[in-house]
Design an enzyme around this catalytic site. Structure first.
Site, PDB file in Angstrom:
ATOM      1  N   SER A 139     -22.127  16.287  15.544  1.00 49.48           N
ATOM      2  CA  SER A 139     -21.751  15.234  15.015  1.00 49.48           C
ATOM      3  C   SER A 139     -22.081  15.520  13.523  1.00 49.48           C
ATOM      4  O   SER A 139     -23.157  16.029  13.378  1.00 49.48           O
ATOM      5  CB  SER A 139     -22.291  14.047  15.525  1.00 49.48           C
ATOM      6  OG  SER A 139     -21.852  13.025  14.792  1.00 49.48           O
ATOM      7  N   TYR A 152     -28.993   8.073  18.106  1.00 50.37           N
ATOM      8  CA  TYR A 152     -27.975   9.044  18.231  1.00 50.37           C
ATOM      9  C   TYR A 152     -27.923  10.060  17.169  1.00 50.37           C
ATOM     10  O   TYR A 152     -27.867  11.369  17.324  1.00 50.37           O
ATOM     11  CB  TYR A 152     -26.683   8.382  17.871  1.00 50.37           C
ATOM     12  CG  TYR A 152     -25.203   9.186  18.451  1.00 50.37           C
ATOM     13  CD1 TYR A 152     -24.826   9.675  19.341  1.00 50.37           C
ATOM     14  CD2 TYR A 152     -24.278   9.389  16.973  1.00 50.37           C
ATOM     15  CE1 TYR A 152     -23.865  10.541  19.401  1.00 50.37           C
ATOM     16  CE2 TYR A 152     -23.355  10.088  17.120  1.00 50.37           C
ATOM     17  CZ  TYR A 152     -23.087  10.926  18.377  1.00 50.37           C
ATOM     18  OH  TYR A 152     -21.891  11.633  18.292  1.00 50.37           O
TER      19      TYR A 152
HETATM   20  N1  LIG Z   1     -15.702   9.999  18.529  1.00 54.09           N
HETATM   21  C1  LIG Z   1     -16.515  10.515  17.419  1.00 54.09           C
HETATM   22  O1  LIG Z   1     -16.248   9.937  16.572  1.00 54.09           O
HETATM   23  C2  LIG Z   1     -17.443  11.659  17.636  1.00 54.09           C
HETATM   24  C3  LIG Z   1     -17.825  12.040  16.407  1.00 54.09           C
HETATM   25  C4  LIG Z   1     -18.796  13.358  16.500  1.00 54.09           C
HETATM   26  C5  LIG Z   1     -18.998  13.769  17.451  1.00 54.09           C
HETATM   27  N2  LIG Z   1     -18.690  13.321  18.747  1.00 54.09           N
HETATM   28  C6  LIG Z   1     -19.153  13.942  19.906  1.00 54.09           C
HETATM   29  O2  LIG Z   1     -18.050  14.402  20.577  1.00 54.09           O
HETATM   30  C7  LIG Z   1     -18.206  14.514  22.106  1.00 54.09           C
HETATM   31  C8  LIG Z   1     -17.088  13.848  22.908  1.00 54.09           C
HETATM   32  O3  LIG Z   1     -16.958  12.527  22.507  1.00 54.09           O
HETATM   33  P1  LIG Z   1     -15.698  11.847  22.493  1.00 54.09           P
HETATM   34  O4  LIG Z   1     -15.449  11.103  21.020  1.00 54.09           O
HETATM   35  O5  LIG Z   1     -14.532  12.566  22.938  1.00 54.09           O
HETATM   36  O6  LIG Z   1     -15.938  10.561  23.497  1.00 54.09           O
HETATM   37  P2  LIG Z   1     -15.516   9.977  25.112  1.00 54.09           P
HETATM   38  O7  LIG Z   1     -14.026   9.693  24.747  1.00 54.09           O
HETATM   39  O8  LIG Z   1     -16.651   8.905  25.410  1.00 54.09           O
HETATM   40  O9  LIG Z   1     -15.756  11.137  26.086  1.00 54.09           O
HETATM   41  C9  LIG Z   1     -17.105  11.541  26.274  1.00 54.09           C
HETATM   42  C10 LIG Z   1     -17.236  12.551  27.475  1.00 54.09           C
HETATM   43  O10 LIG Z   1     -18.327  12.726  27.679  1.00 54.09           O
HETATM   44  C11 LIG Z   1     -18.502  12.737  29.309  1.00 54.09           C
HETATM   45  N3  LIG Z   1     -19.716  12.699  29.512  1.00 54.09           N
HETATM   46  C12 LIG Z   1     -20.827  11.570  29.217  1.00 54.09           C
HETATM   47  N4  LIG Z   1     -21.940  11.525  29.810  1.00 54.09           N
HETATM   48  C13 LIG Z   1     -21.965  12.619  30.765  1.00 54.09           C
HETATM   49  C14 LIG Z   1     -22.817  13.273  31.629  1.00 54.09           C
HETATM   50  N5  LIG Z   1     -24.049  12.715  31.730  1.00 54.09           N
HETATM   51  N6  LIG Z   1     -22.194  14.294  32.410  1.00 54.09           N
HETATM   52  C15 LIG Z   1     -21.101  14.847  32.130  1.00 54.09           C
HETATM   53  N7  LIG Z   1     -20.261  14.319  31.271  1.00 54.09           N
HETATM   54  C16 LIG Z   1     -20.609  13.378  30.754  1.00 54.09           C
HETATM   55  C17 LIG Z   1     -17.596  11.689  29.560  1.00 54.09           C
HETATM   56  O11 LIG Z   1     -17.122  11.925  31.016  1.00 54.09           O
HETATM   57  P3  LIG Z   1     -17.718  11.230  32.330  1.00 54.09           P
HETATM   58  O12 LIG Z   1     -17.845   9.750  31.756  1.00 54.09           O
HETATM   59  O13 LIG Z   1     -16.370  11.213  33.208  1.00 54.09           O
HETATM   60  O14 LIG Z   1     -18.892  11.651  32.820  1.00 54.09           O
HETATM   61  C18 LIG Z   1     -16.441  12.035  28.737  1.00 54.09           C
HETATM   62  O15 LIG Z   1     -15.525  12.727  29.246  1.00 54.09           O
HETATM   63  C19 LIG Z   1     -19.580  13.830  22.160  1.00 54.09           C
HETATM   64  O16 LIG Z   1     -20.644  14.680  22.325  1.00 54.09           O
HETATM   65  C20 LIG Z   1     -19.610  12.841  21.120  1.00 54.09           C
HETATM   66  O17 LIG Z   1     -21.180  12.716  20.860  1.00 54.09           O
HETATM   67  C21 LIG Z   1     -17.826  12.134  18.875  1.00 54.09           C
END
Ligand SMILES: NC(=O)c1ccc[n+]([C@@H]2O[C@H](COP(=O)([O-])OP(=O)(O)OC[C@H]3O[C@@H](n4cnc5c(N)ncnc54)[C@H](OP(=O)(O)O)[C@@H]3O)[C@@H](O)[C@H]2O)c1
Length: 253
Positions: A139, A152
């Site tokens: 991120s 975070y």
């Molecule tokens: N959205 C943003 O602005 C942003 C920016 C920078 C980086 N990111 C990063 O990008 C990644 C994806 O985020 P997203 O935005 O797509 O959010 P999201 O829609 O909330 O997806 C998060 C995913 O992580 C999985 N997850 C969470 N805890 C888990 C665990 N203990 N074991 C296995 N899977 C787990 C969830 O699946 P389950 O709940 O089904 O397990 C879900 O599929 C994350 O690492 C986040 O920090 C996001």
């Protein structure tokens, strides 16, 4: 077990947002995708969707914080060429003074130890593939602090450090280590998770921002990075929406 012919990409957190979009894109590029997450129904649905379009997908329920489960997964997955460490998230937006240590621990467990467990467990298979790739979705929080982001930011800085250290340690081996650092992405779950299901607070994150990044944008970036020729290692790519100049300088209409 995989068919043994197609390249296999394991995607963590494939049940939502960036992970689900990435799995779709990698399948379109000809990878057999292994969809992992805790929500079985979602990954099974996605596997069906990918198969219906002619792709090859497997759904395997997996919590990346559970080391025994990760080891069992690694023992049964078969061929693996690409590991997309995407599972993660932010819990809470309190100041350092007010943050709950339990939230900090939970963020460390999924964003840091989750990456560590998956990477340690799959490295032998990636090495055996002769041309492996480890990708870490960090991120812009991995690179700079912002108010209310402490736990975070700390966890994602650690994820960034895993990528940087691993790249040094594996040099000379046929394994690339790629880090993609997105800024503001309006994904399905990120803000809702951060604000513990409070939809109004989650919506406010994106309020007035004409075009935040989408999960698709990041999936395209990830797919581009892992499909470069084997000798090309995209070390670190920072991707933000045009309306965002830093973690907290965001243009709102
Ligand atoms: N959205 C943003 O602005 C942003 C920016 C920078 C980086 N990111 C990063 O990008 C990644 C994806 O985020 P997203 O935005 O797509 O959010 P999201 O829609 O909330 O997806 C998060 C995913 O992580 C999985 N997850 C969470 N805890 C888990 C665990 N203990 N074991 C296995 N899977 C787990 C969830 O699946 P389950 O709940 O089904 O397990 C879900 O599929 C994350 O690492 C986040 O920090 C996001």
């Amino acid at each position: 077990m995989g068919s043994g012919q197609q390249k296999v990409a394991v995607v963590t957190g494939a049940s939502s947002g960036i992970g689900a979009a990435t799995a779709r894109h990698l399948a379109d590029e000809g990878f057999e995708v292994v969809l992992t997450a805790r929500r079985t129904e979602r990954i099974e649905e996605l596997a069906k969707e990918i198969e219906a379009k002619g792709g090859v997908a497997r759904a395997v329920t997996l919590d990346v914080t559970d080391r025994a489960a990760v080891d069992a997964f690694a023992g049964s997955v078969g061929r693996v060429d690409v590991l997309i460490n995407n599972a993660g998230g932010a819990f809470g937006a309190e100041s350092v003074e007010r943050g709950d240590p339990a939230d900090w621990l939970a963020m460390y467990q999924v964003n840091v130890l989750g990456v560590l467990h998956m990477t340690q467990a799959l490295l032998p298979g990636l090495r055996e593939s002769g041309d492996g790739t480890v990708l870490i979705l960090s991120s812009t929080a991995a690179l700079a602090a912002y108010e209310g982001g402490g736990g975070y930011v700390a966890a994602k800085h650690a994820a960034h450090t895993i990528a940087a250290t691993l790249r040094l340690e594996l040099v000379g081996e046929p394994i690339r280590v790629i880090e993609i650092a997105p800024g503001m992405v309006k994904s399905e779950g990120f803000a809702v998770t951060r604000f513990r299901g409070d939809e109004a607070k989650a919506a406010a994150v994106y309020q007035g921002v004409s075009h935040p990044l989408t999960a698709e944008d990041i999936a395209e970036t990830v797919t581009w990075a892992v499909t470069r020729p084997s000798h090309v290692n995209i070390d670190l790519l920072v991707v933000r929406p045009r309306a965002q100049a830093s973690n907290y300088k965001v243009h709102r209409d």
